[in-house]
Design a protein around this motif. Structure first.
Motif, PDB file in Angstrom:
ATOM      1  N   LEU A  22       0.823  -1.209   0.000  1.00 22.37           N
ATOM      2  CA  LEU A  22       0.000   0.000   0.000  1.00 22.37           C
ATOM      3  C   LEU A  22       0.858   1.260   0.000  1.00 22.37           C
ATOM      4  O   LEU A  22       0.478   2.280  -0.597  1.00 22.37           O
ATOM      5  N   PHE A  23       1.983   1.205   0.678  1.00 22.74           N
ATOM      6  CA  PHE A  23       2.871   2.360   0.745  1.00 22.74           C
ATOM      7  C   PHE A  23       3.239   2.846  -0.658  1.00 22.74           C
ATOM      8  O   PHE A  23       3.154   4.040  -0.966  1.00 22.74           O
ATOM      9  N   GLY A  24       3.659   1.916  -1.508  1.00 21.78           N
ATOM     10  CA  GLY A  24       4.014   2.295  -2.867  1.00 21.78           C
ATOM     11  C   GLY A  24       2.810   2.550  -3.746  1.00 21.78           C
ATOM     12  O   GLY A  24       2.748   3.549  -4.469  1.00 21.78           O
ATOM     13  N   ALA A  25       1.816   1.672  -3.680  1.00 22.55           N
ATOM     14  CA  ALA A  25       0.676   1.733  -4.597  1.00 22.55           C
ATOM     15  C   ALA A  25      -0.169   2.985  -4.412  1.00 22.55           C
ATOM     16  O   ALA A  25      -0.709   3.531  -5.378  1.00 22.55           O
ATOM     17  N   LEU A  26      -0.296   3.459  -3.159  1.00 20.05           N
ATOM     18  CA  LEU A  26      -1.171   4.595  -2.879  1.00 20.05           C
ATOM     19  C   LEU A  26      -0.440   5.920  -2.759  1.00 20.05           C
ATOM     20  O   LEU A  26      -1.075   6.977  -2.638  1.00 20.05           O
ATOM     21  N   ALA A  27       0.878   5.896  -2.784  1.00 21.81           N
ATOM     22  CA  ALA A  27       1.673   7.095  -2.476  1.00 21.81           C
ATOM     23  C   ALA A  27       1.251   8.319  -3.276  1.00 21.81           C
ATOM     24  O   ALA A  27       1.127   9.417  -2.721  1.00 21.81           O
ATOM     25  N   LEU A  28       1.002   8.147  -4.561  1.00 20.87           N
ATOM     26  CA  LEU A  28       0.693   9.280  -5.431  1.00 20.87           C
ATOM     27  C   LEU A  28      -0.703   9.237  -6.026  1.00 20.87           C
ATOM     28  O   LEU A  28      -1.090  10.146  -6.770  1.00 20.87           O
ATOM     29  N   THR A  29      -1.459   8.200  -5.687  1.00 17.66           N
ATOM     30  CA  THR A  29      -2.757   8.031  -6.342  1.00 17.66           C
ATOM     31  C   THR A  29      -3.939   8.496  -5.501  1.00 17.66           C
ATOM     32  O   THR A  29      -5.020   8.726  -6.042  1.00 17.66           O
ATOM     33  N   VAL A  30      -3.768   8.623  -4.189  1.00 18.20           N
ATOM     34  CA  VAL A  30      -4.831   9.143  -3.330  1.00 18.20           C
ATOM     35  C   VAL A  30      -4.244  10.207  -2.414  1.00 18.20           C
ATOM     36  O   VAL A  30      -3.030  10.281  -2.219  1.00 18.20           O
ATOM     37  N   SER A  31      -5.101  11.020  -1.840  1.00 10.58           N
ATOM     38  CA  SER A  31      -4.642  12.087  -0.964  1.00 10.58           C
ATOM     39  C   SER A  31      -3.910  11.520   0.253  1.00 10.58           C
ATOM     40  O   SER A  31      -4.427  10.629   0.927  1.00 10.58           O
ATOM     41  N   SER A  32      -2.708  12.005   0.508  1.00 17.03           N
ATOM     42  CA  SER A  32      -1.862  11.531   1.613  1.00 17.03           C
ATOM     43  C   SER A  32      -1.666  10.019   1.557  1.00 17.03           C
ATOM     44  O   SER A  32      -1.521   9.357   2.581  1.00 17.03           O
ATOM     45  N   GLY A  33      -1.623   9.475   0.335  1.00 15.45           N
ATOM     46  CA  GLY A  33      -1.517   8.027   0.166  1.00 15.45           C
ATOM     47  C   GLY A  33      -0.234   7.440   0.718  1.00 15.45           C
ATOM     48  O   GLY A  33      -0.191   6.252   1.061  1.00 15.45           O
ATOM     49  N   TYR A  34       0.803   8.247   0.839  1.00 14.55           N
ATOM     50  CA  TYR A  34       2.082   7.780   1.362  1.00 14.55           C
ATOM     51  C   TYR A  34       2.041   7.508   2.866  1.00 14.55           C
ATOM     52  O   TYR A  34       3.013   7.007   3.428  1.00 14.55           O
ATOM     53  N   THR A  35       0.933   7.839   3.537  1.00 15.20           N
ATOM     54  CA  THR A  35       0.852   7.630   4.991  1.00 15.20           C
ATOM     55  C   THR A  35       0.205   6.301   5.367  1.00 15.20           C
ATOM     56  O   THR A  35       0.457   5.792   6.466  1.00 15.20           O
ATOM     57  N   TYR A  36      -0.616   5.720   4.504  1.00 14.05           N
ATOM     58  CA  TYR A  36      -1.410   4.549   4.888  1.00 14.05           C
ATOM     59  C   TYR A  36      -0.547   3.347   5.238  1.00 14.05           C
ATOM     60  O   TYR A  36      -0.740   2.701   6.272  1.00 14.05           O
ATOM     61  N   GLY A  37       0.390   3.022   4.374  1.00  8.48           N
ATOM     62  CA  GLY A  37       1.262   1.883   4.640  1.00  8.48           C
ATOM     63  C   GLY A  37       2.079   2.045   5.903  1.00  8.48           C
ATOM     64  O   GLY A  37       2.097   1.154   6.763  1.00  8.48           O
ATOM     65  N   PRO A  38       2.791   3.182   6.075  1.00  8.42           N
ATOM     66  CA  PRO A  38       3.567   3.374   7.298  1.00  8.42           C
ATOM     67  C   PRO A  38       2.738   3.329   8.575  1.00  8.42           C
ATOM     68  O   PRO A  38       3.193   2.803   9.594  1.00  8.42           O
ATOM     69  N   VAL A  39       1.521   3.879   8.540  1.00  9.09           N
ATOM     70  CA  VAL A  39       0.663   3.829   9.729  1.00  9.09           C
ATOM     71  C   VAL A  39       0.299   2.386  10.067  1.00  9.09           C
ATOM     72  O   VAL A  39       0.317   1.980  11.241  1.00  9.09           O
ATOM     73  N   LEU A  40      -0.006   1.599   9.039  1.00  8.20           N
ATOM     74  CA  LEU A  40      -0.329   0.188   9.275  1.00  8.20           C
ATOM     75  C   LEU A  40       0.868  -0.562   9.845  1.00  8.20           C
ATOM     76  O   LEU A  40       0.703  -1.485  10.647  1.00  8.20           O
ATOM     77  N   LEU A  41       2.068  -0.180   9.448  1.00  9.00           N
ATOM     78  CA  LEU A  41       3.274  -0.803   9.999  1.00  9.00           C
ATOM     79  C   LEU A  41       3.550  -0.319  11.415  1.00  9.00           C
ATOM     80  O   LEU A  41       3.995  -1.087  12.276  1.00  9.00           O
ATOM     81  N   LEU A  42       3.283   0.941  11.656  1.00 10.98           N
ATOM     82  CA  LEU A  42       3.627   1.533  12.946  1.00 10.98           C
ATOM     83  C   LEU A  42       2.789   0.971  14.084  1.00 10.98           C
ATOM     84  O   LEU A  42       3.296   0.790  15.202  1.00 10.98           O
ATOM     85  N   ILE A  43       1.528   0.675  13.833  1.00 12.68           N
ATOM     86  CA  ILE A  43       0.646   0.189  14.903  1.00 12.68           C
ATOM     87  C   ILE A  43       1.190  -1.096  15.531  1.00 12.68           C
ATOM     88  O   ILE A  43       1.403  -1.157  16.747  1.00 12.68           O
TER      89      ILE A  43
END
Length: 408
Positions: A22-43
Motif C-alpha cells: 500500500l505504501f508504494g501503490a497509494l503514495a501518489l494516487t490518493v490524498s496523503s496516500g504515502y501515509t497509509y502503509g507506514p501507519v499500518l506498519l507503525l501500529i
C-alpha cells in the motif's frame, strides 16, 4: 518449524507485506496516500516494542538507527532552542517512529513481490493521474494530490528504484519484467508531465548507476539490451518534447536565467530559487551554529519584509534549508542522514549475495535520488518527502538484512 509456529509467523509477514504494498501503490494516487502503509506498519511496531524477542541488531543496523536518531535529536534540540511551535516536530518525529518499524520488519521480513509490485503500481498510477491532470483537466503541470514538484520527484524516484531493481524482476518472471517496464515508463512520464526539472536530474544518475552496478560494460549483449531500453525512454521523451511541453519547460529555464543575469529579474521560477539560495547562505553566515529556526523567526527578529520570506517557508534546497534554519548542527545531521545509509548500502552491495543485490542497489539509489532532489527542492520540508525517504529506507534495509527477503 511446526504448523503452529508457521501460522504465527506467516500472519505478520503477510500483514507487513500488504502494508508495504500500500505504501508504494497509494503514495501518489490518493490524498496523503504515502501515509497509509507506514501507519499500518507503525501500529504493530509499537506493540512489538513490548514483547520479545527483539531482532538481533548488528553493527550496521545500529549505525543506520544512529543516523535516524541523530536527525530526530537535532530537530528536537534546535526546535527547543528556537521556541518553535509543536507542528515543527512533526516531520522530525517520523525519523524516530521509523526505528520500531525497522525492528518489526527485521523480525517479520516483507515478501519482495509485494514491495516491488507496490512501487510499480504506484508509478503506473502516477502516470494515470498525470495524464488526467494534464490532458483532461488542463492543468499546466501534473501534481495529483501533491504539489507538482513533490509529485514529479516521487514518481521519478519510483522509476529509478524499479530500474536498479530490475534484476529481481528478471529472476522472477516475464510478467513481472513487464510490470517493471511499465512502472519505469509510467514514473518517468509522470515526472515529465509534472514539469519538475530538478527531479529529471535523477534519471541519468539512475541509468549510470544501473549500467555500472550490473557490469553491462563487460558484456556486449547486455549492453545492447540496456541501450534498447534507453532508446525506448528517449522515444517517450521525444514524444513529450514534440508536444511542446518539455521544450517549453527548457525554454523557460533559459529565459529565467537570462532575465536574472541581464536584468536582475528574480520574479521567475529560476530567479526565485537563486534568490532563495543567496538568502539562505546569508542567513547561515549570520547564525552559523544553530541557524534561525525558521524564516518566520528571521522576519520577526529583523523586520525583513522581503516578498521571498513572506511567500516561502523553505529555501528550495535541503542543504541550505538545514544550514539557514539549524546551522552547522542541522547540516551535519543531514549529511549523516545521507552518508551513513549510503555507505551501508554500498558495503552491502559489494559483499551481499546476488539475490539480495537488487535491494541494496535500490537502497543506494534511494539515497542518491533524494540527494539529487534536495539540490533544487526542500524535499524534507514536505511530509511526503520525509515519509518516502525514511520508511522506504528502513524497508529496503530490512530486505537487505534478511535472507528470507531474497525469496519470492
Amino acid at each position: 518449524m511446526n504448523s503452529k509456529n508457521f501460522a504465527f509467523n506467516s500472519i505478520p509477514v503477510l500483514f507487513n507485506s500488504f502494508a508495504v504494498f500500500l505504501f508504494g501503490a497509494l503514495a501518489l494516487t490518493v490524498s496523503s496516500g504515502y501515509t497509509y502503509g507506514p501507519v499500518l506498519l507503525l501500529i504493530p511496531a509499537l506493540g512489538y516494542l513490548a514483547v520479545r524477542p527483539y531482532p538481533h541488531l548488528n553493527s550496521q543496523d545500529k549505525l543506520l538507527i544512529t543516523a535516524l536518531l541523530m536527525y530526530f535529536a537535532m530537530g528536537v534540540v534546535t526546535n527547543l532552542v528556537h521556541h518553535l511551535p509543536s507542528n515543527a516536530y512533526d516531520n522530525f518525529s517520523r525519523f524516530l517512529l521509523a526505528v520500531p518499524v525497522l525492528f518489526l520488519l527485521l523480525r517479520f521480513p516483507v515478501k519482495p513481490i509485494f514491495l516491488w509490485s507496490g512501487i510499480a503500481i504506484g508509478a503506473i498510477g502516477a502516470a494515470v493521474i498525470a495524464v488526467l491532470d494534464f490532458y483532461v483537466h488542463g492543468e499546466d503541470r501534473a501534481g495529483g494530490h501533491n504539489n507538482p514538484i513533490q509529485f514529479g520527484d516521487i514518481a521519478m524516484l519510483f522509476a529509478c528504484l524499479l530500474l536498479v531493481g530490475f534484476a529481481w524482476a528478471k529472476q522472477t518472471s516475464k510478467p513481472m519484467m513487464m510490470l517493471f517496464l511499465l512502472g519505469i515508463t509510467g514514473g518517468v512520464f509522470a515526472s515529465f508531465l509534472s514539469g519538475s526539472r530538478g527531479g529529471w536530474l535523477a534519471l541519468p544518475v539512475a541509468f549510470g548507476f544501473f549500467y555500472v552496478a550490473n557490469d553491462f560494460y563487460k558484456n556486449t549483449k547486455r549492453s545492447l539490451v540496456f541501450m534498447s531500453g534507453l532508446v525506448c525512454l528517449i522515444a517517450v521523451f521525444y514524444l513529450l518534447q514534440k508536444s511542446g511541453f518539455l521544450q517549453m519547460r527548457f525554454q523557460e529555464a533559459m529565459s529565467d536565467m537570462q532575465q536574472y543575469t541581464q536584468t536582475q529579474n528574480a520574479n521567475t521560477s529560476l530567479g526565485i530559487r537563486l534568490t532563495l539560495w543567496h538568502c539562505g547562505l546569508s542567513l547561515f553566515a549570520q547564525h552559523p551554529l544553530l541557524g534561525w529556526g525558521s524564516m518566520a523567526n528571521y522576519v520577526s527578529a529583523t523586520g525583513d519584509s522581503s516578498a521571498v520570506f513572506l511567500r516561502f517557508n523553505h529555501f528550495h534546497n535541503d542543504f541550505l534549508d538545514a544550514l539557514a534554519k539549524r546551522g552547522l548542527v542541522g547540516g551535519l545531521a543531514l549529511c549523516t542522514l545521507y552518508a551513513l545509509p549510503g555507505l551501508l548500502f554500498y558495503r552491502q552491495l559489494r559483499h551481499c549475495a546476488r539475490s539480495v543485490k537488487p535491494f541494496a542497489q535500490a537502497g543506494l539509489m534511494l539515497v542518491l535520488a533524494t540527494l539529487v532532489f534536495g539540490l533544487t527542492q526542500s524535499f524534507f520540508s514536505h511530509s511526503s518527502g520525509v515519509m518516502m525517504y525514511v520508511f522506504m529506507l528502513v524497508i529496503l534495509w530490512a530486505q537487505v538484512r534478511s535472507p528470507v527477503a531474497a525469496k519470492t
